[in-house]
Design an enzyme around this catalytic site. Structure first.
Site, mmCIF file in Angstrom:
data_model
loop_
_atom_site.group_PDB
_atom_site.id
_atom_site.type_symbol
_atom_site.label_atom_id
_atom_site.label_comp_id
_atom_site.label_asym_id
_atom_site.label_seq_id
_atom_site.Cartn_x
_atom_site.Cartn_y
_atom_site.Cartn_z
ATOM 1 N N ASN A 173 0.819 -1.227 0.000
ATOM 2 C CA ASN A 173 0.000 0.000 0.000
ATOM 3 C C ASN A 173 0.843 1.263 0.000
ATOM 4 O OD1 ASN A 173 -2.329 -1.593 0.109
ATOM 5 N ND2 ASN A 173 -2.160 -1.731 2.337
ATOM 6 N N ARG A 174 2.025 1.140 -0.536
ATOM 7 C CA ARG A 174 2.945 2.291 -0.615
ATOM 8 C C ARG A 174 3.326 2.839 0.750
ATOM 9 N NH1 ARG A 174 3.616 3.402 -6.267
ATOM 10 N NH2 ARG A 174 1.946 2.282 -7.243
ATOM 11 N N LEU A 175 3.163 2.016 1.762
ATOM 12 C CA LEU A 175 3.581 2.451 3.101
ATOM 13 C C LEU A 175 5.031 2.012 3.305
ATOM 14 C CD1 LEU A 175 0.296 1.641 5.040
ATOM 15 C CD2 LEU A 175 1.117 3.852 4.191
#
Ligand SMILES: Cc1cc2nc3c(=O)[nH]c(=O)nc-3n(C[C@H](O)[C@H](O)[C@H](O)COP(=O)(O)O)c2cc1C
Length: 195
Positions: A173-175
């Site tokens: 999640n692009r975290l």
């Protein structure tokens, strides 16, 4: 990636990631080197990491090339390593020093003869016809004959002395994880950055 699991020394941490990259990717030592003119106009290209120790990251090139000229007027650089198979990126920023001649000489000796002749032949970053390059190579080969191909006065190494090193790890999640080390009066400060 937790801050406390990383080595407090960014060079040691980099070595650990480089070792893993050696098993995962074809050219782990390829890095983008960004330099800039004194006026701040940036330029970037790929070079190979050819030395690493507590002092910094070493690469070799023609000192009269575009990057060489930019480093002469503005001795600072940024490096980027990208190992997509591992979802990892490392960014380095720092001051740049000329490598002492004995260290350039030692690396020069390890280069194949053809590469040494090519270093003599190529006026790197200058416009030139292919036929002219081939002629310059033949000329260099004739000049040295069967003798030793000496270190050119215009060729050698640079050391990027890191002031900041950032380790980036892909997460869902692009975290993504980002941990940046910054050189402090004593040792290194570390902090997590937003992805
Ligand atoms: C994988 C790869 C590795 C390279 N390694 C070097 C290197 O170690 N030294 C170098 O001078 N050029 C290297 N080059 C060529 C540079 O990218 C660049 O074309 C050249 O150094 C001239 O750059 P400049 O005109 O900005 O000075 C490499 C290119 C690639 C694609």
């Amino acid at each position: 990636m937790r801050l406390r699991e990383l080595d407090p020394d960014p060079i040691a941490q980099f070595r650990a990631w480089l070792r893993e990259a050696e098993h995962a990717t074809a050219r782990p030592e390829a890095m983008v080197l960004a330099t800039a003119t004194a006026a701040g106009q940036p330029s970037a290209r790929v070079v190979l990491l050819r030395g690493l120790d507590e002092r910094g990251f070493v690469f070799f090139t023609n000192r009269e090339s575009r990057k060489g000229e930019e480093l002469a007027e503005n001795p600072r650089a940024a490096l980027v390593f990208h190992w997509p198979e591992l979802g990892r990126q490392v960014r380095v920023e720092g001051d740049v020093q000329l490598l002492p001649e004995d260290e350039s000489e030692a690396y020069w000796r390890s280069r194949p003869r053809g590469s040494r002749l090519a270093a003599w032949a190529s006026p790197q970053s200058r416009p030139l016809a292919r036929s002219e390059l081939d002629r310059l190579y033949t000329e260099a080969a004739q000049r040295f004959g069967a003798g030793d191909v000496l270190l050119p006065p215009f060729w050698g190494g640079y050391r990027v002395v890191p002031l900041a090193v950032e380790f980036w790890l892909h997460r869902e999640n692009r975290l993504h994880d980002r941990i940046r080390y910054r050189r402090a009066a004593e040792g290194w400060l570390r902090e997590r950055l937003a992805p």
